[in-house]
Scaffold this motif. Structure first.
Motif, PDB file in Angstrom:
ATOM      1  N   ASP A  35       0.824  -1.209   0.000  1.00 45.21           N
ATOM      2  CA  ASP A  35       0.000   0.000   0.000  1.00 45.21           C
ATOM      3  C   ASP A  35       0.858   1.259   0.000  1.00 45.21           C
ATOM      4  OD1 ASP A  35      -2.240  -1.603   0.077  1.00 45.21           O
ATOM      5  OD2 ASP A  35      -2.437  -1.496   2.269  1.00 45.21           O
ATOM      6  N   TYR A  36       2.150   1.106   0.254  1.00 50.24           N
ATOM      7  CA  TYR A  36       3.052   2.264   0.314  1.00 50.24           C
ATOM      8  C   TYR A  36       4.049   2.260  -0.841  1.00 50.24           C
ATOM      9  CZ  TYR A  36       0.982   2.950   4.861  1.00 50.24           C
ATOM     10  OH  TYR A  36       0.076   3.178   5.875  1.00 50.24           O
ATOM     11  N   GLY A  37       3.768   1.404  -1.840  1.00 50.86           N
ATOM     12  CA  GLY A  37       4.566   1.443  -3.056  1.00 50.86           C
ATOM     13  C   GLY A  37       5.505   0.282  -3.282  1.00 50.86           C
ATOM     14  N   ALA A  38       5.598  -0.664  -2.334  1.00 49.53           N
ATOM     15  CA  ALA A  38       6.494  -1.810  -2.508  1.00 49.53           C
ATOM     16  C   ALA A  38       5.957  -2.766  -3.572  1.00 49.53           C
ATOM     17  CB  ALA A  38       6.668  -2.547  -1.187  1.00 49.53           C
ATOM     18  N   LYS A  39       6.844  -3.400  -4.304  1.00 48.92           N
ATOM     19  CA  LYS A  39       6.486  -4.406  -5.301  1.00 48.92           C
ATOM     20  C   LYS A  39       6.866  -5.788  -4.775  1.00 48.92           C
ATOM     21  CE  LYS A  39       5.394  -1.208  -8.337  1.00 48.92           C
ATOM     22  NZ  LYS A  39       3.984  -0.972  -8.745  1.00 48.92           N
ATOM     23  N   ASN A  40       5.979  -6.756  -4.956  1.00 52.41           N
ATOM     24  CA  ASN A  40       6.269  -8.107  -4.476  1.00 52.41           C
ATOM     25  C   ASN A  40       6.757  -9.026  -5.589  1.00 52.41           C
ATOM     26  OD1 ASN A  40       3.926  -8.545  -5.866  1.00 52.41           O
ATOM     27  ND2 ASN A  40       2.925  -9.739  -4.241  1.00 52.41           N
ATOM     28  N   ASP A  41       7.293  -8.406  -6.667  1.00 54.27           N
ATOM     29  CA  ASP A  41       7.883  -9.205  -7.743  1.00 54.27           C
ATOM     30  C   ASP A  41       9.358  -8.857  -7.929  1.00 54.27           C
ATOM     31  OD1 ASP A  41       7.718  -6.694  -8.799  1.00 54.27           O
ATOM     32  OD2 ASP A  41       6.446  -7.229 -10.511  1.00 54.27           O
ATOM     33  N   SER A  42       9.940  -8.175  -6.929  1.00 54.96           N
ATOM     34  CA  SER A  42      11.352  -7.776  -6.880  1.00 54.96           C
ATOM     35  C   SER A  42      11.779  -6.935  -8.084  1.00 54.96           C
ATOM     36  CB  SER A  42      12.278  -8.995  -6.737  1.00 54.96           C
ATOM     37  OG  SER A  42      12.252  -9.810  -7.881  1.00 54.96           O
ATOM     38  N   THR A  43      10.825  -6.232  -8.710  1.00 56.30           N
ATOM     39  CA  THR A  43      11.182  -5.403  -9.860  1.00 56.30           C
ATOM     40  C   THR A  43      11.686  -4.022  -9.460  1.00 56.30           C
ATOM     41  OG1 THR A  43       8.873  -4.675 -10.030  1.00 56.30           O
ATOM     42  CG2 THR A  43       9.553  -6.569 -11.380  1.00 56.30           C
ATOM     43  N   ALA A  44      11.480  -3.641  -8.179  1.00 58.81           N
ATOM     44  CA  ALA A  44      11.942  -2.319  -7.726  1.00 58.81           C
ATOM     45  C   ALA A  44      12.353  -2.435  -6.262  1.00 58.81           C
ATOM     46  CB  ALA A  44      10.844  -1.278  -7.895  1.00 58.81           C
ATOM     47  N   ILE A  45      13.350  -1.661  -5.890  1.00 60.90           N
ATOM     48  CA  ILE A  45      13.807  -1.711  -4.498  1.00 60.90           C
ATOM     49  C   ILE A  45      12.771  -1.043  -3.607  1.00 60.90           C
ATOM     50  CG2 ILE A  45      15.176   0.425  -4.579  1.00 60.90           C
ATOM     51  CD1 ILE A  45      17.315  -1.272  -2.943  1.00 60.90           C
ATOM     52  N   ALA A  46      12.442  -1.685  -2.497  1.00 65.95           N
ATOM     53  CA  ALA A  46      11.300  -1.275  -1.674  1.00 65.95           C
ATOM     54  C   ALA A  46      11.702  -0.499  -0.426  1.00 65.95           C
ATOM     55  CB  ALA A  46      10.500  -2.512  -1.269  1.00 65.95           C
ATOM     56  N   THR A  47      12.958  -0.098  -0.314  1.00 62.95           N
ATOM     57  CA  THR A  47      13.428   0.532   0.926  1.00 62.95           C
ATOM     58  C   THR A  47      12.563   1.714   1.324  1.00 62.95           C
ATOM     59  OG1 THR A  47      15.659  -0.098   0.237  1.00 62.95           O
ATOM     60  CG2 THR A  47      15.469   1.396   2.108  1.00 62.95           C
ATOM     61  N   LYS A  48      12.299   2.645   0.391  1.00 60.79           N
ATOM     62  CA  LYS A  48      11.533   3.853   0.707  1.00 60.79           C
ATOM     63  C   LYS A  48      10.092   3.517   1.072  1.00 60.79           C
ATOM     64  CE  LYS A  48      14.801   6.879   0.117  1.00 60.79           C
ATOM     65  NZ  LYS A  48      15.335   7.645   1.278  1.00 60.79           N
ATOM     66  N   ALA A  49       9.518   2.562   0.370  1.00 59.03           N
ATOM     67  CA  ALA A  49       8.144   2.157   0.675  1.00 59.03           C
ATOM     68  C   ALA A  49       8.037   1.584   2.089  1.00 59.03           C
ATOM     69  CB  ALA A  49       7.666   1.132  -0.357  1.00 59.03           C
ATOM     70  N   ILE A  50       9.025   0.782   2.472  1.00 64.23           N
ATOM     71  CA  ILE A  50       9.023   0.203   3.824  1.00 64.23           C
ATOM     72  C   ILE A  50       9.198   1.300   4.865  1.00 64.23           C
ATOM     73  CG2 ILE A  50      10.230  -1.377   5.371  1.00 64.23           C
ATOM     74  CD1 ILE A  50      11.007  -2.967   2.779  1.00 64.23           C
ATOM     75  N   GLU A  51      10.061   2.272   4.591  1.00 58.67           N
ATOM     76  CA  GLU A  51      10.226   3.412   5.495  1.00 58.67           C
ATOM     77  C   GLU A  51       8.902   4.152   5.678  1.00 58.67           C
ATOM     78  OE1 GLU A  51      13.286   5.961   4.054  1.00 58.67           O
ATOM     79  OE2 GLU A  51      14.909   4.515   4.397  1.00 58.67           O
ATOM     80  N   LYS A  52       8.163   4.350   4.599  1.00 57.79           N
ATOM     81  CA  LYS A  52       6.874   5.045   4.685  1.00 57.79           C
ATOM     82  C   LYS A  52       5.890   4.258   5.542  1.00 57.79           C
ATOM     83  CE  LYS A  52       7.201   7.376   0.179  1.00 57.79           C
ATOM     84  NZ  LYS A  52       6.648   7.441  -1.199  1.00 57.79           N
ATOM     85  N   ALA A  53       5.856   2.947   5.378  1.00 59.44           N
ATOM     86  CA  ALA A  53       4.954   2.115   6.174  1.00 59.44           C
ATOM     87  C   ALA A  53       5.317   2.186   7.652  1.00 59.44           C
ATOM     88  CB  ALA A  53       5.011   0.670   5.680  1.00 59.44           C
TER      89      ALA A  53
END
Length: 524
Positions: A35-53
């Motif tokens: 919901d904060y922008g992370a992708k579950n297909d490893s196509t993009a690094i999710a660091t910022k999305a996890i920080e937002k969550a």
């Protein structure tokens, strides 16, 4: 009327339970990283999305950061107060091996020395009520880190060492001797520092860059049902709680490139400065396979290690079983240790080893630099396919003190040897060897041997060989026929032997003594 009243009461209770459930559900709010922008297909690094969550959860007082099934690529994850990371079954977190992702450097402790270093993959600093849980997998992708540490071809970490030196102007080279010269310090996988109420539960961890689970200066740490699998790799210890209080490790499965579980409290000068012992640890119901040691204390133990219980564990294929190690210069006290109900198999070196000469050092006056081992007890241990049953190696200026062995059964190539120790006891111990004596001592004072035996007597060896050993009480033993003798006593410093209440009827020569032994040994 009574039935109607009972029905209303039941309805009221149900409403109360429903309200409690709703309030609990609200308190345990979930924050799905997608919901904060992370992708579950490893196509993009999710660091910022996890920080937002995590930030969103912190704003409402905490919550659960949820990773559903899929593969997530991420850099470091920093936990805050009241944050739970839930990695569900089918979810995989794959950590980037781009070293730049782990900058800027953060306060850390590395091999017992406080430094600023790369961010650990999971990191928390002065946080409370934090957890990493679930049935998912986290992968540290450590291969590139290992290559940089070992200075393998085509890896040039100089850029990062320049950053390290800029961030560590007060670190003295001898504090990290060897590592500084090699030029690279890897981050631990999970490191929590100065935290309270830490839970790590259920997850599977693979390919750690360095030490895998590494709480530092924490209080009330629980590590439950965790699987750790690292391939042959440099310094990829399993669980290393340092200078913590109230640590509970249970129901884990560990196979790693270095020690499986290690208890530490800082190294040399820096460890003594903090003076933060590792104390009140419980380690139980855990299996340990590949690794240099099963459960290890040290060698960084300058802050002291005390009140440790190790029980109901299986070591199968580790280089050593229980290992306690230190050297002059470390200082610190290791004491009040209990080890019980252990099964060992296929131990490549020693089943039990207490070594105060882990590094080569010169004799020096007793001071804060002098390590101490005392009040350590082993019981109910069975081992087969072992190379060496055990070793105790003390230092002459301050011998190992108050060590007991009760109900021990070991099948080993070589037996047990003790050097520079006092107040040692063996009760109902059986050590079967294929080479040499089952027990050898040198420079030992106050030794009690009660009900000691071997089931594999050797015609060219005594069961027990004592050299320069004094104040000895041997009793209640019944050796089998076939040994050269039960006990052989040598050395001009050997004295004061009491040998009684033994059954020596099956031996032609129960006791031998060298001509240099001044005392005439009497036995019955």
């Amino acid at each position: 009327m009574e039935q109607r009243t009972r029905n209303f009461r039941n309805i009221g209770l149900s409403l109360c339970f429903f309200l409690v459930f709703c309030l609990s559900a609200k308190a345990q709010k979930y924050f799905n990283v997608m919901d904060y922008g992370a992708k579950n297909d490893s196509t993009a690094i999710a660091t910022k999305a996890i920080e937002k969550a995590i930030s969103a959860a912190v704003k409402v007082g905490g919550g659960t950061i949820y990773f559903g099934p899929g593969k997530y690529l991420t850099g470091p994850i920093h936990l805050k107060n009241n944050i739970t990371i839930l990695i569900d079954a089918g979810a995989e977190l794959h950590f980037s091996d781009n070293f730049d992702d782990y900058l800027p450097m953060v306060p850390s402790r590395w091999e017992g020395t406080t430094v600023n270093n790369f961010s650990p993959l999971f990191y928390a600093y002065k946080a409370e009520n934090i957890a990493i849980t679930g049935r998912g997998l986290i992968n540290g992708h450590g291969k590139k880190w290992w290559a940089a540490s070992e200075n393998f071809a085509n890896v040039k970490p100089q850029k990062y060492m320049d950053i390290f030196h800029a961030n560590n102007k007060n670190v003295i080279a001898p504090d990290l001797k060897g590592w500084i010269e090699r030029g690279f310090l890897r981050p631990p996988f999970i490191q929590t520092m100065f935290c309270k109420n830490v839970l790590i539960q259920g997850i599977t961890i693979i390919n750690s860059p360095f030490w895998t689970v590494n709480p530092q200066f924490c209080e009330n740490v629980s590590i439950q049902g965790v699987t750790i699998e690292n391939p042959p790799s440099p310094n990829t210890d399993g669980i290393n709680p340092e200078s913590c209080k109230y640590v509970h490790i249970s129901d884990c499965h560990i196979s790693v490139g270095d020690d499986c579980i290690t208890i530490k409290s800082g190294k040399d000068r820096d460890g003594r400065k903090w003076n933060a012992p590792a104390e009140n640890y419980t380690i139980t119901n855990t299996t340990m396979l590949s690794g240099h040691g099963g459960v290890v204390i040290g060698s960084e133990m300058s802050g002291g290690v005390k009140k440790i219980v190790i029980s109901n564990c299986v070591f199968d294929g580790t280089d050593r079983g229980i290992r306690i190690k230190t050297a002059r210069g470390r200082g610190g006290v290791v004491e009040d240790i209990r080890v019980s109900n252990i099964i060992m198999k296929n131990i490549k070196q020693e089943a039990i080893v207490l070594n105060m000469q882990y590094a080569k050092t010169e004799v020096e006056p007793v001071s804060e630099r002098t390590p101490i081992f005392r009040n350590i007890h082993f019981s109910n241990i069975t081992g087969v396919d072992i190379n060496v049953a055990g070793k105790i190696i003390g230092i002459g200026e301050l011998p190992v003190d108050q060590i007991t062995f009760n109900d021990i059964q070991l099948d080993a190539k070589e037996g047990f040897s003790i050097l520079n120790a006092k107040n040692i006891e063996f009760h109902q111990v059986t050590i079967n060897t294929t080479i040499g004596s089952s027990l050898k001592t040198e420079n030992v004072n106050r030794l009690e041997i009660n009900g000691f035996k071997t089931n594999s007597p050797l015609p060219n060896s005594s069961v027990i060989s004592l050299k320069n050993t004094s104040d000895v009480f041997i009793h209640n033993s019944w050796p089998k026929a076939g040994s050269l003798s039960f006990v052989n006593i040598t050395g001009s410093q050997s004295s004061n032997f009491t040998i009684k209440n033994n059954n020596f009827k099956d031996l032609k020569t129960p006791v031998q003594q060298g001509i240099e032994v001044k005392e005439r040994i009497v036995f019955d």
